[in-house]
Write a protein that holds these residues in place. Structure first.
Motif, PDB file in Angstrom:
ATOM      1  N   GLN A 193      -7.548  17.905 -42.155  1.00 20.32           N
ATOM      2  CA  GLN A 193      -8.205  17.059 -40.539  1.00 20.32           C
ATOM      3  C   GLN A 193      -8.573  15.624 -41.432  1.00 20.32           C
ATOM      4  O   GLN A 193      -7.643  14.534 -41.243  1.00 20.32           O
ATOM      5  N   ARG A 194      -8.722  15.037 -42.660  1.00 18.66           N
ATOM      6  CA  ARG A 194      -9.528  13.986 -43.637  1.00 18.66           C
ATOM      7  C   ARG A 194      -7.589  13.628 -43.662  1.00 18.66           C
ATOM      8  O   ARG A 194      -7.505  12.015 -42.991  1.00 18.66           O
ATOM      9  N   LEU A 195      -7.211  14.350 -44.064  1.00 21.32           N
ATOM     10  CA  LEU A 195      -5.966  14.082 -45.037  1.00 21.32           C
ATOM     11  C   LEU A 195      -4.232  12.934 -43.550  1.00 21.32           C
ATOM     12  O   LEU A 195      -4.208  12.509 -43.818  1.00 21.32           O
ATOM     13  N   GLU A 196      -4.800  13.737 -42.603  1.00 18.29           N
ATOM     14  CA  GLU A 196      -3.102  13.528 -41.413  1.00 18.29           C
ATOM     15  C   GLU A 196      -3.750  12.947 -40.393  1.00 18.29           C
ATOM     16  O   GLU A 196      -3.240  12.641 -39.882  1.00 18.29           O
ATOM     17  N   GLN A 197      -4.930  13.347 -40.371  1.00 12.57           N
ATOM     18  CA  GLN A 197      -5.255  12.852 -38.880  1.00 12.57           C
ATOM     19  C   GLN A 197      -6.181  11.478 -38.656  1.00 12.57           C
ATOM     20  O   GLN A 197      -6.204  10.838 -38.093  1.00 12.57           O
ATOM     21  N   GLU A 198      -6.905  11.725 -39.932  1.00 12.34           N
ATOM     22  CA  GLU A 198      -7.868  10.305 -40.093  1.00 12.34           C
ATOM     23  C   GLU A 198      -7.034   9.597 -41.132  1.00 12.34           C
ATOM     24  O   GLU A 198      -7.323   8.367 -40.743  1.00 12.34           O
ATOM     25  N   TYR A 199      -6.552   9.634 -41.262  1.00 11.30           N
ATOM     26  CA  TYR A 199      -5.714   9.483 -42.624  1.00 11.30           C
ATOM     27  C   TYR A 199      -4.444   8.759 -42.862  1.00 11.30           C
ATOM     28  O   TYR A 199      -3.235   8.062 -43.060  1.00 11.30           O
ATOM     29  N   ARG A 200      -3.254   9.896 -41.404  1.00  7.74           N
ATOM     30  CA  ARG A 200      -1.917  10.161 -41.823  1.00  7.74           C
ATOM     31  C   ARG A 200      -1.294   9.940 -43.031  1.00  7.74           C
ATOM     32  O   ARG A 200      -0.208   9.479 -42.812  1.00  7.74           O
ATOM     33  N   LEU A 201      -1.795  11.013 -43.523  1.00  8.60           N
ATOM     34  CA  LEU A 201      -1.193  10.984 -44.872  1.00  8.60           C
ATOM     35  C   LEU A 201       0.147  12.358 -45.169  1.00  8.60           C
ATOM     36  O   LEU A 201      -0.199  13.345 -44.587  1.00  8.60           O
ATOM     37  N   PRO A 244     -11.625   8.655 -54.483  1.00  7.82           N
ATOM     38  CA  PRO A 244     -10.985   8.140 -53.425  1.00  7.82           C
ATOM     39  C   PRO A 244     -11.765   8.029 -51.872  1.00  7.82           C
ATOM     40  O   PRO A 244     -12.410   9.349 -52.052  1.00  7.82           O
ATOM     41  N   PRO A 245     -12.022   6.828 -51.181  1.00 10.66           N
ATOM     42  CA  PRO A 245     -12.661   6.809 -50.179  1.00 10.66           C
ATOM     43  C   PRO A 245     -12.651   7.803 -49.233  1.00 10.66           C
ATOM     44  O   PRO A 245     -12.981   8.807 -48.275  1.00 10.66           O
ATOM     45  N   ILE A 246     -11.199   9.120 -48.767  1.00  4.70           N
ATOM     46  CA  ILE A 246     -10.674   9.611 -48.042  1.00  4.70           C
ATOM     47  C   ILE A 246     -11.632  10.457 -48.481  1.00  4.70           C
ATOM     48  O   ILE A 246     -11.599  11.422 -47.624  1.00  4.70           O
ATOM     49  N   LEU A 247     -12.370  10.670 -49.404  1.00  2.00           N
ATOM     50  CA  LEU A 247     -12.806  12.083 -50.188  1.00  2.00           C
ATOM     51  C   LEU A 247     -14.197  11.953 -49.885  1.00  2.00           C
ATOM     52  O   LEU A 247     -15.436  12.230 -50.037  1.00  2.00           O
ATOM     53  N   ALA A 248     -14.456  10.561 -49.627  1.00  2.00           N
ATOM     54  CA  ALA A 248     -16.215  10.198 -49.670  1.00  2.00           C
ATOM     55  C   ALA A 248     -16.756  11.582 -48.212  1.00  2.00           C
ATOM     56  O   ALA A 248     -16.227  11.925 -47.042  1.00  2.00           O
ATOM     57  N   ASP A 249     -18.211  11.759 -48.116  1.00  2.00           N
ATOM     58  CA  ASP A 249     -19.424  12.729 -47.098  1.00  2.00           C
ATOM     59  C   ASP A 249     -18.634  14.071 -47.359  1.00  2.00           C
ATOM     60  O   ASP A 249     -18.907  14.833 -46.968  1.00  2.00           O
TER      61      ASP A 249
END
Length: 284
Positions: A193-201, A244-249
Motif C-alpha cells: 500500500q505504501r509503495l503503490e498507493q501513497e507514493y505511486r511507485l 528511505p523516507p517511504i519506510l518511515a514508521d
C-alpha cells in the motif's frame, strides 16, 4: 581437574577461529573466553592457541585436544540427557519464521539454559504452542506479551547498485526499482500500500520468495532490492542497508507470548521471561 565450561569455550574458539566469534556464539563477554582458555592451558601445562591479527590458530596440542574434548562433551551431554529424560518437560516453541537464525539460536540457548534437557519442539508461530516468539499483532487476546525489541524495516541493496551512492533515497530514486518480494512478510500489505498507493511507485517485481536467505542472496547477486526487518538485513555482510523516507514508521515489535496458565504448568517460563527481558537485543 578440567572444567566442563572451559572445555566448551575451547571448542567454540577452535571452531570459530576467533575469541570474539566464540564469545558471540556462547553469548558471553570476550574476557570470559580468554580466561577459560588460559585456565585450560594452565591445567594442561601447554599452549593451545596462537593469537594473530585475524583471530587465533590452534597449536598442534590444540589440534590433538579438540577431538578428545568433543567426545568428552558429547558423552557428558548424553549422560545428563539420559537421567533427565523422565523428569524434564516438553516445550512446544512457536517461532516467527522471519526471525534470523542468529536470533533463534540465542533464544534456544536461553531456553536450554533455563530448562536443561527439556525436549524442544519447534512449531510455526500460528500453531498451538507453550511459548511463542512473535510480533505483537499476532498475539491472541487472552495471551500475555512481553516485548523484547522493536526494529525498523529497511531497504537491502546490492553493493553494486547505483542507489548505494546516495545517503538518502527519495521516492523518485526508487521509481521502477527491481524488487525482490517477500511473500511471508508480516507487513506485506502495508508495504504494498505504501509503495503503490501513497507514493505511486511502480516497482519491477523480479522474484518472490518465502525464504529470507534467498531474498538477500538475490539482492547480493544484484537482481534487485528487498524490504526486510533490520535484524534480517544485519545477518548478511554482502548487502547495503538504507532507510528511505517511504519506510518511515514501518517497524515491528517482537516479543515472547504465552497463555497465563503456562506460568503454572511450566515452572521455567517465569524465570526464562525474566532472563529474556534483561538481554540486549541488538540487530543480529
Amino acid at each position: 581437574m578440567l572444567d566442563m565450561r572451559n572445555m566448551r569455550y575451547f571448542v567454540a574458539t577452535y571452531e570459530e577461529g576467533s575469541i570474539t566469534a566464540a564469545a558471540k556464539r556462547c553469548f558471553i563477554a570476550q574476557p570470559s573466553i580468554s580466561n577459560a582458555i588460559l585456565q585450560l592451558e594452565e591445567s594442561l601445562g601447554t599452549r593451545l592457541f596462537i593469537r594473530h591479527k585475524k583471530g587465533v590458530r590452534a597449536t598442534q596440542e590444540g589440534h590433538d585436544l579438540y577431538p578428545l574434548v568433543r567426545r568428552l562433551l558429547a558423552e557428558a551431554d548424553a549422560i545428563g540427557e539420559h537421567f533427565r529424560r523422565s523428569t524434564t518437560p516438553a516445550i512446544r516453541l512457536g517461532m516467527l519464521p522471519t526471525l534470523p537464525g542468529r536470533r533463534v539460536e540465542q533464544i534456544v540457548h536461553e531456553i536450554r539454559g533455563t530448562a536443561p534437557g527439556a525436549a524442544i519442539y519447534l512449531v510455526n508461530s500460528q500453531a498451538e504452542c507453550d511459548l511463542c516468539f512473535t510480533i505483537r499483532e499476532y498475539v491472541p487476546v487472552d495471551w500475555q506479551f512481553q516485548s523484547l525489541w522493536r526494529e525498523d524495516y529497511v531497504l537491502a541493496l546490492p553493493e553494486s547498485s547505483h542507489l548505494a551512492l546516495h545517503d538518502e533515497l527519495t521516492a523518485d530514486d526508487l521509481s521502477g526499482i527491481p524488487l525482490i518480494g517477500r511473500v511471508h512478510c508480516e507487513l506485506k500489505d502495508r508495504v504494498q500500500q505504501r509503495l503503490e498507493q501513497e507514493y505511486r511507485l511502480d516497482a519491477d517485481l523480479r522474484a518472490s520468495t518465502d525464504n529470507d536467505d534467498w531474498a538477500l542472496t538475490l539482492v547480493a547477486c544484484g537482481m534487485g532490492v528487498a524490504i526486510v526487518p533490520e535484524s534480517v538485513a544485519a545477518s548478511r555482510q554482502d548487502v547495503l542497508v538504507r532507510r528511505p523516507p517511504i519506510l518511515a514508521d514501518l517497524n515491528r515489535e517482537v516479543g515472547v507470548a504465552f497463555h497465563p496458565t503456562a506460568l503454572h504448568q511450566l515452572e521455567f517460563v517465569k524465570p526464562l521471561v525474566s532472563k529474556l527481558l534483561t538481554l540486549r537485543w541488538k540487530p543480529a
